[in-house]
Structures are given as structure tokens and as C-alpha cells.
Write a protein that holds these residues in place. Structure first.
Motif, short mmCIF file in Angstrom:
data_model
loop_
_atom_site.label_atom_id
_atom_site.label_comp_id
_atom_site.label_asym_id
_atom_site.label_seq_id
_atom_site.Cartn_x
_atom_site.Cartn_y
_atom_site.Cartn_z
N LEU A 1 0.82 -1.21 0.00
CA LEU A 1 0.00 0.00 0.00
C LEU A 1 0.86 1.26 0.00
O LEU A 1 0.50 2.26 -0.62
CB LEU A 1 -0.96 0.00 1.20
N ILE A 2 2.02 1.22 0.68
CA ILE A 2 2.93 2.38 0.64
C ILE A 2 3.40 2.61 -0.79
O ILE A 2 3.39 3.73 -1.30
CB ILE A 2 4.14 2.17 1.60
N LEU A 3 3.76 1.52 -1.49
CA LEU A 3 4.20 1.64 -2.88
C LEU A 3 3.08 2.24 -3.75
O LEU A 3 3.32 3.14 -4.55
CB LEU A 3 4.60 0.27 -3.44
N LEU A 4 1.86 1.73 -3.58
CA LEU A 4 0.73 2.23 -4.38
C LEU A 4 0.45 3.70 -4.06
O LEU A 4 0.09 4.48 -4.94
CB LEU A 4 -0.52 1.39 -4.13
N THR A 5 0.63 4.07 -2.78
CA THR A 5 0.42 5.46 -2.38
C THR A 5 1.42 6.37 -3.08
O THR A 5 1.07 7.43 -3.59
CB THR A 5 0.53 5.60 -0.84
N VAL A 6 2.68 5.94 -3.10
CA VAL A 6 3.70 6.72 -3.80
C VAL A 6 3.38 6.80 -5.29
O VAL A 6 3.47 7.86 -5.91
CB VAL A 6 5.11 6.11 -3.56
N ALA A 7 2.91 5.66 -5.86
CA ALA A 7 2.58 5.65 -7.29
C ALA A 7 1.41 6.57 -7.62
O ALA A 7 1.30 7.07 -8.74
CB ALA A 7 2.26 4.22 -7.73
N SER A 8 0.55 6.84 -6.63
CA SER A 8 -0.64 7.67 -6.90
C SER A 8 -0.27 9.11 -7.21
O SER A 8 -1.11 9.88 -7.68
CB SER A 8 -1.60 7.62 -5.71
N VAL A 9 0.99 9.49 -6.96
CA VAL A 9 1.45 10.82 -7.33
C VAL A 9 1.24 11.05 -8.83
O VAL A 9 0.98 12.16 -9.28
CB VAL A 9 2.94 11.00 -6.95
N PHE A 10 1.32 9.95 -9.60
CA PHE A 10 1.22 10.09 -11.05
C PHE A 10 -0.20 10.05 -11.58
O PHE A 10 -0.43 10.25 -12.76
CB PHE A 10 2.05 8.99 -11.74
N ALA A 11 -1.18 9.79 -10.70
CA ALA A 11 -2.57 9.66 -11.16
C ALA A 11 -3.04 10.91 -11.90
O ALA A 11 -3.69 10.83 -12.93
CB ALA A 11 -3.49 9.37 -9.97
N PHE A 12 -2.66 12.08 -11.35
CA PHE A 12 -3.15 13.32 -11.95
C PHE A 12 -2.58 13.55 -13.35
O PHE A 12 -3.27 14.01 -14.25
CB PHE A 12 -2.81 14.50 -11.04
N ARG A 13 -1.31 13.18 -13.52
CA ARG A 13 -0.68 13.42 -14.84
C ARG A 13 -1.43 12.71 -15.95
O ARG A 13 -1.48 13.18 -17.08
CB ARG A 13 0.76 12.93 -14.83
N LEU A 14 -2.02 11.54 -15.62
CA LEU A 14 -2.73 10.77 -16.64
C LEU A 14 -3.99 11.48 -17.11
O LEU A 14 -4.48 11.22 -18.20
CB LEU A 14 -3.11 9.39 -16.09
N THR A 15 -4.53 12.36 -16.25
CA THR A 15 -5.82 12.97 -16.60
C THR A 15 -5.67 14.36 -17.21
O THR A 15 -6.64 14.94 -17.65
CB THR A 15 -6.70 13.12 -15.35
N LYS A 16 -4.43 14.91 -17.19
CA LYS A 16 -4.27 16.27 -17.72
C LYS A 16 -4.64 16.31 -19.20
O LYS A 16 -4.18 15.51 -19.98
CB LYS A 16 -2.82 16.73 -17.54
N SER A 17 -5.50 17.27 -19.55
CA SER A 17 -5.84 17.33 -20.97
C SER A 17 -5.31 18.62 -21.57
O SER A 17 -5.31 19.68 -20.96
CB SER A 17 -7.35 17.22 -21.16
N GLN A 18 -4.83 18.47 -22.77
CA GLN A 18 -4.30 19.60 -23.53
C GLN A 18 -5.41 20.61 -23.76
O GLN A 18 -6.51 20.26 -24.17
CB GLN A 18 -3.75 19.06 -24.85
N GLY A 19 -5.15 21.89 -23.49
CA GLY A 19 -6.14 22.92 -23.76
C GLY A 19 -6.20 23.23 -25.24
O GLY A 19 -5.33 22.85 -26.01
N THR A 20 -7.27 23.95 -25.64
CA THR A 20 -7.40 24.27 -27.06
C THR A 20 -7.31 25.77 -27.35
O THR A 20 -6.98 26.17 -28.45
CB THR A 20 -8.74 23.76 -27.62
#
Lengths: 173, 130
Positions: B22-41
Motif C-alpha cells: 500500500l505504501i508503494l501504491l500510495t507513492v505511485a498515486s502521485v502520477f494519477a493526476f498526470r494521466l488525466t491532464k488534458s491539452q487545452g485548445t
């Protein structure tokens, strides 16, 4: 119309009475915890999950699920949060955590102590809660909070789980 | 095998292993937001709260915006916006760029200018806490 005899066995009536008693207890814990102010909104210690874990081995999955549903609805109504966005978070996170703890106990209860079961519950609770919050306010940037909430879950999950371990060890001694 | 009624109250090695996972997954969750960033238009420029321009991000251009203390120059290049010249003393707005994603902003307080990326996914709500 006569009812079948097994509707009114002593065990069933006793279980019903225990359900009512523990439901009131869980509602009390839930309401008191909601009144506890923490520095960040949505942050909770998860004390109600201790009640869930204490009951799980003795009364089973559907019993604790029922206790959860009643305490989250009545408890939220008591503190005036029923159907507020915060309620949706508490309900979604709590339901996911309760199901996760039931699954962890049933599948791995022989190798995990309540520390592990509590960790699973707390972690799943905060994971679902942050995702629900991101959905409700339509801001993907909410996910930036994920590491903090998940880290906090590891702390509260450990505290609650070790407390549950101590309480049950004390009960059995 | 379903567990009924049996439980352990002393921490086991599996508890520790679970905690580590769970500690590893918690650290990995730092990247969750990057996956959702969408390019503006598009970018949206306002001066003192009044909108003054709306430009697509896919065409390179340089825009001069007049504010209360002078001209701020905004440049769109490679789908990103940046402030390249500003009349303000600290040049903080220049350091905020370049910005590519929906919801990103560059703000020049002395010159009252806000450059915000629009388009892509997302809505303009802040937060509800109860």
C-alpha cells in the motif's frame, strides 16, 4: 396467518436486538466523529470502521453491511449532512471500505490481523472518496490530493487496526 | 476458502507485506493526476476582469496586451502559451509559463492581466466542502 416457527427463534430475536443496539452505537460514533473538527475538510479518523471490524467475526457480512447503511444515513441526518456532497463522499467511501474489509476478512482473515484488514478498508475508503470528489466537482486536479489522502489512510488505518487488535485480544483474555 | 468467525489479533508478516504494497501504491498515486491532464485548445486573456481576447493554441502568434502599467506580450508557440515580456517589476508572470493544459493560468497582478487555458475537459467549479 400463522408464521413459521423459525421466524421467532431465540437466536433470531437476540440477533435483531443486537443489531438495533449496535446500530445505535455506530450512529453515535459516526455523529460524534463528524463533529470532530480536523484541519482539512473530508478528513476523518474512521473510528466507525472499528465498530465494523469488531462485529464482523461475530455477526457476519450482511449484519455489518446493514449497520453501515443505517449509521451512515441516520448519522449524517443527525449532523445535518444527509444528501450533501459530503454525504455522497462518506457513503461511497464507506460502502467501498466496508465491502473491502468484508472481502479481506473472508478471503484473508486467517493470515491477516485486523491491522491488515483496517489498512485495506482505510485505503480503499480514501481512494474512492478522492475519485468521487474529483467527479463531483469536475476537477481532475483534485487527484493531486490522492497521495496525501492515501498516506493519511495508512496512518489512520494502522491506528484503527491496532486498536481493534488490542480490543479483541483484551476481550478474549 | 471462506473465513467464518476466526480471527487473529497479533500483527502477522502478511500485515507488514500489505502495508508495504500500500505504501508503494500510495507513492505511485502521485502520477494519477498526470494521466488525466488534458491539452487545452484556446487561451483566454483578460485585463482587470474584462475579457480582451480569445485565441486558439494551435496557431503560433504573438499578442500584445495593454494593461494599466504597460504592454504585456503573450506568445503562443507549439500549443503552449507564455508571457515573454512584461512591464511589471518582478516578472513573476514570465516565470509561470509556458503553460499547455486546461485550467493552467498565468497572472500578472501589477498589470491586471490573466491568461488562462480553456478547452479540453473540465468545468469551472472550485470546491464544496460539506
Amino acid at each position: 396467518m400463522p408464521l413459521p416457527d423459525d421466524r421467532f427463534t431465540f437466536e433470531r430475536i437476540e440477533k435483531g436486538a443486537h443489531f438495533a443496539l449496535f446500530a445505535v452505537f455506530a450512529i453515535g460514533v459516526h455523529a460524534l466523529e463528524s463533529l470532530l473538527t480536523l484541519p482539512v475538510p473530508w478528513l476523518r479518523l474512521g473510528l466507525s470502521h472499528i465498530v465494523t471490524m469488531l462485529l464482523l467475526p461475530f455477526y457476519g457480512s450482511s449484519f455489518v453491511l446493514g449497520i453501515f447503511l443505517i449509521r451512515v444515513i441516520v448519522g449524517s441526518a443527525l449532523v445535518g449532512k444527509l444528501f450533501s456532497p459530503g454525504f455522497i463522499l462518506a457513503f461511497g467511501g464507506g460502502l467501498a471500505a466496508t465491502l473491502a474489509m468484508i472481502a479481506a476478512f473472508r478471503l484473508a482473515g486467517r493470515v491477516l490481523s485486523f491491522w491488515g484488514i483496517s489498512l485495506v478498508g482505510a485505503w480503499v475508503h480514501n481512494l474512492i472518496q478522492v475519485f468521487l470528489a474529483a467527479l463531483i466537482i469536475q476537477q481532475a486536479s483534485t487527484l493531486l490530493l490522492l497521495p496525501y489522502f492515501l498516506g493519511f489512510a495508512l496512518v489512520t488505518g494502522s491506528v484503527n487496526g491496532i486498536l481493534t487488535n488490542r480490543i479483541l485480544a483484551w476481550k478474549d483474555s | 476458502m471462506v473465513n467464518r468467525g476466526r480471527y487473529g489479533t497479533s500483527p502477522t508478516r502478511w500485515d507488514i507485506l500489505l502495508l508495504m504494497v500500500l505504501i508503494l501504491l500510495t507513492v505511485a498515486s502521485v502520477f494519477a493526476f498526470r494521466l488525466t491532464k488534458s491539452q487545452g485548445t484556446d487561451i483566454w486573456i483578460s485585463v482587470d476582469g474584462r475579457p480582451v481576447g480569445f485565441y486558439p493554441l494551435n496557431e503560433d502568434r504573438t499578442i500584445k496586451v495593454k494593461g494599466p502599467i504597460g504592454i504585456t506580450v503573450v506568445r503562443i508557440h507549439n500549443g503552449q502559451a507564455a508571457i515573454i515580456e512584461a512591464p511589471c517589476p518582478h516578472k513573476l508572470c514570465q516565470k509561470m509559463g509556458p503553460i499547455p493544459s486546461h485550467g493552467d493560468v498565468m497572472i500578472c497582478i501589477p498589470n491586471r492581466i490573466i491568461v488562462e487555458i480553456k478547452g479540453g475537459k473540465g468545468r469551472e467549479t472550485d470546491a464544496i466542502t460539506r
